[in-house]
Design a protein around this motif. Structure first.
Motif, mmCIF file in Angstrom:
data_model
loop_
_atom_site.group_PDB
_atom_site.id
_atom_site.type_symbol
_atom_site.label_atom_id
_atom_site.label_comp_id
_atom_site.label_asym_id
_atom_site.label_seq_id
_atom_site.Cartn_x
_atom_site.Cartn_y
_atom_site.Cartn_z
ATOM 1 N N PRO A 77 -44.468 30.340 49.954
ATOM 2 C CA PRO A 77 -44.523 29.507 51.166
ATOM 3 C C PRO A 77 -43.213 28.745 51.366
ATOM 4 N N ASN A 78 -42.958 28.304 52.596
ATOM 5 C CA ASN A 78 -41.939 27.265 52.745
ATOM 6 C C ASN A 78 -42.678 25.932 52.583
ATOM 7 N N GLU A 79 -41.959 24.827 52.700
ATOM 8 C CA GLU A 79 -42.615 23.551 52.400
ATOM 9 C C GLU A 79 -43.717 23.215 53.406
ATOM 10 N N CYS B 97 -41.378 28.185 46.221
ATOM 11 C CA CYS B 97 -41.298 27.481 47.501
ATOM 12 C C CYS B 97 -39.892 27.618 48.077
ATOM 13 N N LYS B 98 -39.837 28.214 49.285
ATOM 14 C CA LYS B 98 -38.555 28.364 49.980
ATOM 15 C C LYS B 98 -38.220 27.028 50.631
ATOM 16 N N ALA B 99 -37.030 26.539 50.364
ATOM 17 C CA ALA B 99 -36.705 25.193 50.831
ATOM 18 C C ALA B 99 -35.409 25.156 51.640
ATOM 19 N N GLY B 100 -35.177 26.199 52.442
ATOM 20 C CA GLY B 100 -34.041 26.207 53.366
ATOM 21 C C GLY B 100 -32.730 25.909 52.674
ATOM 22 N N GLU B 101 -32.022 24.916 53.199
ATOM 23 C CA GLU B 101 -30.681 24.613 52.662
ATOM 24 C C GLU B 101 -30.715 24.049 51.245
ATOM 25 N N ARG B 102 -31.921 23.780 50.721
ATOM 26 C CA ARG B 102 -32.013 23.306 49.333
ATOM 27 C C ARG B 102 -32.349 24.435 48.357
ATOM 28 N N GLY B 103 -32.388 25.659 48.855
ATOM 29 C CA GLY B 103 -32.645 26.787 47.961
ATOM 30 C C GLY B 103 -34.123 27.017 47.757
ATOM 31 N N ALA B 104 -34.575 27.065 46.510
ATOM 32 C CA ALA B 104 -35.984 27.347 46.236
ATOM 33 C C ALA B 104 -36.447 26.621 44.978
ATOM 34 N N PRO C 209 -29.162 26.502 46.190
ATOM 35 C CA PRO C 209 -28.817 27.358 47.330
ATOM 36 C C PRO C 209 -27.375 27.861 47.241
ATOM 37 N N PHE C 210 -27.054 28.800 48.097
ATOM 38 C CA PHE C 210 -25.670 29.233 48.284
ATOM 39 C C PHE C 210 -25.157 28.527 49.528
ATOM 40 N N HIS C 211 -23.941 28.070 49.474
ATOM 41 C CA HIS C 211 -23.403 27.345 50.624
ATOM 42 C C HIS C 211 -22.702 28.300 51.567
ATOM 43 N N GLN D 180 -21.851 29.273 56.039
ATOM 44 C CA GLN D 180 -21.683 28.763 57.401
ATOM 45 C C GLN D 180 -22.911 29.195 58.211
ATOM 46 N N VAL D 181 -23.818 28.251 58.470
ATOM 47 C CA VAL D 181 -25.078 28.614 59.117
ATOM 48 C C VAL D 181 -24.897 28.806 60.625
ATOM 49 N N VAL D 182 -25.364 29.953 61.124
ATOM 50 C CA VAL D 182 -25.311 30.254 62.560
ATOM 51 C C VAL D 182 -26.717 30.207 63.158
ATOM 52 N N THR E 254 -33.040 32.169 61.723
ATOM 53 C CA THR E 254 -34.121 33.131 61.950
ATOM 54 C C THR E 254 -34.094 34.231 60.886
ATOM 55 N N ALA E 255 -35.259 34.498 60.328
ATOM 56 C CA ALA E 255 -35.449 35.600 59.362
ATOM 57 C C ALA E 255 -34.865 35.328 57.978
ATOM 58 N N ALA E 256 -34.414 34.106 57.726
ATOM 59 C CA ALA E 256 -33.950 33.787 56.359
ATOM 60 C C ALA E 256 -35.095 34.001 55.380
ATOM 61 N N GLY E 257 -36.291 33.589 55.798
ATOM 62 C CA GLY E 257 -37.458 33.755 54.935
ATOM 63 C C GLY E 257 -37.770 35.229 54.689
ATOM 64 N N ASP E 258 -37.613 36.048 55.721
ATOM 65 C CA ASP E 258 -37.877 37.484 55.561
ATOM 66 C C ASP E 258 -36.833 38.116 54.637
ATOM 67 N N ALA F 187 -32.599 36.380 45.809
ATOM 68 C CA ALA F 187 -33.279 36.138 47.081
ATOM 69 C C ALA F 187 -32.630 34.973 47.839
ATOM 70 N N ASN F 188 -32.216 33.942 47.121
ATOM 71 C CA ASN F 188 -31.512 32.823 47.763
ATOM 72 C C ASN F 188 -30.229 33.317 48.440
ATOM 73 N N ALA F 189 -29.534 34.209 47.758
ATOM 74 C CA ALA F 189 -28.286 34.736 48.329
ATOM 75 C C ALA F 189 -28.590 35.520 49.601
ATOM 76 N N ALA F 190 -29.640 36.334 49.573
ATOM 77 C CA ALA F 190 -30.008 37.118 50.758
ATOM 78 C C ALA F 190 -30.434 36.192 51.900
ATOM 79 N N GLY F 191 -31.221 35.167 51.579
ATOM 80 C CA GLY F 191 -31.661 34.217 52.605
ATOM 81 C C GLY F 191 -30.486 33.488 53.216
ATOM 82 N N ALA F 192 -29.557 33.058 52.376
ATOM 83 C CA ALA F 192 -28.382 32.339 52.869
ATOM 84 C C ALA F 192 -27.564 33.242 53.801
HETATM 85 N N1 LIG Z 1 -29.121 26.490 55.518
HETATM 86 C C1 LIG Z 1 -29.251 27.280 54.447
HETATM 87 N N2 LIG Z 1 -28.281 27.334 53.499
HETATM 88 C C2 LIG Z 1 -28.408 28.118 52.401
HETATM 89 N N3 LIG Z 1 -29.497 28.898 52.173
HETATM 90 C C3 LIG Z 1 -30.488 28.901 53.086
HETATM 91 C C4 LIG Z 1 -30.423 28.085 54.269
HETATM 92 N N4 LIG Z 1 -31.557 28.297 54.987
HETATM 93 C C5 LIG Z 1 -32.276 29.189 54.278
HETATM 94 N N5 LIG Z 1 -31.645 29.552 53.137
HETATM 95 C C6 LIG Z 1 -32.126 30.459 52.088
HETATM 96 O O1 LIG Z 1 -33.126 31.301 52.628
HETATM 97 C C7 LIG Z 1 -34.385 31.025 52.004
HETATM 98 C C8 LIG Z 1 -35.494 31.139 53.020
HETATM 99 O O2 LIG Z 1 -35.264 30.226 54.082
HETATM 100 P P1 LIG Z 1 -36.345 29.165 54.553
HETATM 101 O O3 LIG Z 1 -36.583 28.232 53.437
HETATM 102 O O4 LIG Z 1 -35.858 28.642 55.834
HETATM 103 O O5 LIG Z 1 -37.630 30.094 54.697
HETATM 104 P P2 LIG Z 1 -38.734 30.133 55.834
HETATM 105 O O6 LIG Z 1 -39.035 28.733 56.279
HETATM 106 O O7 LIG Z 1 -39.849 30.954 55.327
HETATM 107 O O8 LIG Z 1 -37.959 30.905 56.965
HETATM 108 P P3 LIG Z 1 -38.536 31.759 58.179
HETATM 109 O O9 LIG Z 1 -38.730 30.769 59.263
HETATM 110 O O10 LIG Z 1 -37.413 32.714 58.440
HETATM 111 O O11 LIG Z 1 -39.789 32.422 57.739
HETATM 112 C C9 LIG Z 1 -34.252 29.645 51.385
HETATM 113 O O12 LIG Z 1 -35.135 29.518 50.286
HETATM 114 C C10 LIG Z 1 -32.784 29.653 50.976
HETATM 115 O O13 LIG Z 1 -32.610 30.363 49.764
#
Ligand SMILES: Nc1ncnc2c1ncn2[C@@H]1O[C@H](COP(=O)(O)OP(=O)(O)OP(=O)(O)O)[C@@H](O)[C@H]1O
Ligand SMILES: [Mg+2]
Length: 316
Positions: free
Chosen positions: A198-200, A229-236, A248-250, A252-254, A257-261, A283-288
């Protein structure tokens, strides 16, 4: 099964690395408008675009691009959208031989209105995704059961997911479930979910608990083997036999969408050949990387890009 999630993920299986995705395929139909029409009003649109989507198809493509041997299972309608979705998956090397045409339903769609301001409004029609039923599971179960990893989301009927989890044989694939969109999963056989991702927001709505760690622990108490737990810019954050943060990996965010996928597809692939913590890093690298490009499927990274980012961090 759960304890070896932290190790090699256990049993040798035929078709090493083979990933089965059972889930949704949608055509995203995006209308760009200067501003949203009010009810009863007509406005001029700027453009109409079609993008292949659906969490199931996106995650199948994500897994294939990072090197997985992927089979997608689901349904589309007998229409042009369905054909385009299957073509898009085939173009990425996803095996769609197990997909069925729903005789009485149209291909799933998400109709999306996007204003110049970036504000959007979305209406989803599940269509054929809603026809992924028990009878279909019965027809494809033998093939799914032979996979190394089974990747699921919640855009097909919950009842079907429950049935599938119940029907998996003892010698079953590792099950990774993305509980998105959030729905009440309490009646699923949670002990068959090896990794829940899940995300948070989803974590909180699944449990009614606002504290992330406490929410994750309550799912573990209910039988889920591991919560990532997927935590966006905080990694997991990983909660299971061990609890830890995967940074997380740092980038340049554009567009996120689909980071979670991207994360889920990559996790499924990496789980086949490395320990959980390293798989989450992959997976963090792919999401980033998915956040560095606009769109859903077009933004999903390839294996070389993921390995490039991992190598870059190692050198830093
Ligand atoms: N701003 C970011 N910087 C670095 N990594 C990111 C960032 N946003 C997402 N990620 C990476 O992608 C993973 C998945 O993103 P996120 O946590 O947004 O998932 P999600 O809420 O399920 O996304 P989605 O809405 O696409 O289903 C994060 O756990 C992290 O590793
Ligand atoms: Mg998500």
């Amino acid at each position: 099964m759960g304890d070896d999630v932290g190790g090699t993920c256990g049993r040798e299986r035929k078709g090493r690395g083979m990933i089965a995705v059972v889930g949704s395929a949608n055509m995203d139909v995006v209308t760009e408008v200067v501003r949203m029409p009010h009810p009863g009003e007509t406005v001029a649109g700027r453009a109409l675009r079609h993008y292949p989507g659906g969490k199931g198809a996106n995650q199948a493509v994500a897994a294939a691009r990072v090197g997985g041997s992927v089979s997608f299972y689901g349904k589309v309608g007998r229409d042009a959208y369905g054909e385009r979705l299957l073509d898009a998956m085939r173009a990425d090397g996803v095996d769609v031989a197990g997909v069925e045409i729903a005789p009485d339903a149209a291909t799933g769609t998400a109709s999306i209105w996007v204003e110049d301001t970036g504000e959007n409004a979305i209406a989803c029609v599940p269509g054929a995704n809603g026809a992924v039923d028990r009878a279909y599971v019965d027809r494809v179960l033998a093939r799914i059961a032979g996979a190394r990893v089974l990747l699921l989301q919640l855009e097909i009927p919950l009842e079907t997911i429950g049935y599938l989890l119940d029907r998996l044989p003892r010698e079953r694939p590792l099950v990774v479930l993305d509980p998105a969109p959030a729905r009440d999963i309490s009646r699923l056989r949670l002990s068959r979910i090896d990794v829940l991702t899940p995300n948070e927001t989803e974590l909180h709505s699944l449990t009614g608990i606002s504290d992330t760690a406490r929410a994750a622990r309550s799912l573990l108490a209910d039988g889920v083997r591991t919560v990532v737990c997927k935590a966006g810019e905080r990694g997991a954050f990983c909660f299971g036999v061990a609890t830890y943060h995967v940074p997380p990996f740092h980038v340049q965010v554009v567009d996120t969408t689909a980071a979670g996928d991207a994360f889920n597809g990559a996790l499924a692939v990496a789980l086949a050949d490395r320990p959980l913590e390293q798989a989450i890093r992959f997976a963090n690298a792919a999401g980033a990387l998915a956040t560095t490009k606009p769109g859903a499927q077009p933004s999903l990274p390839w294996r070389a890009e993921v390995e490039g980012l991992l190598a870059l961090e190692k050198r830093a």
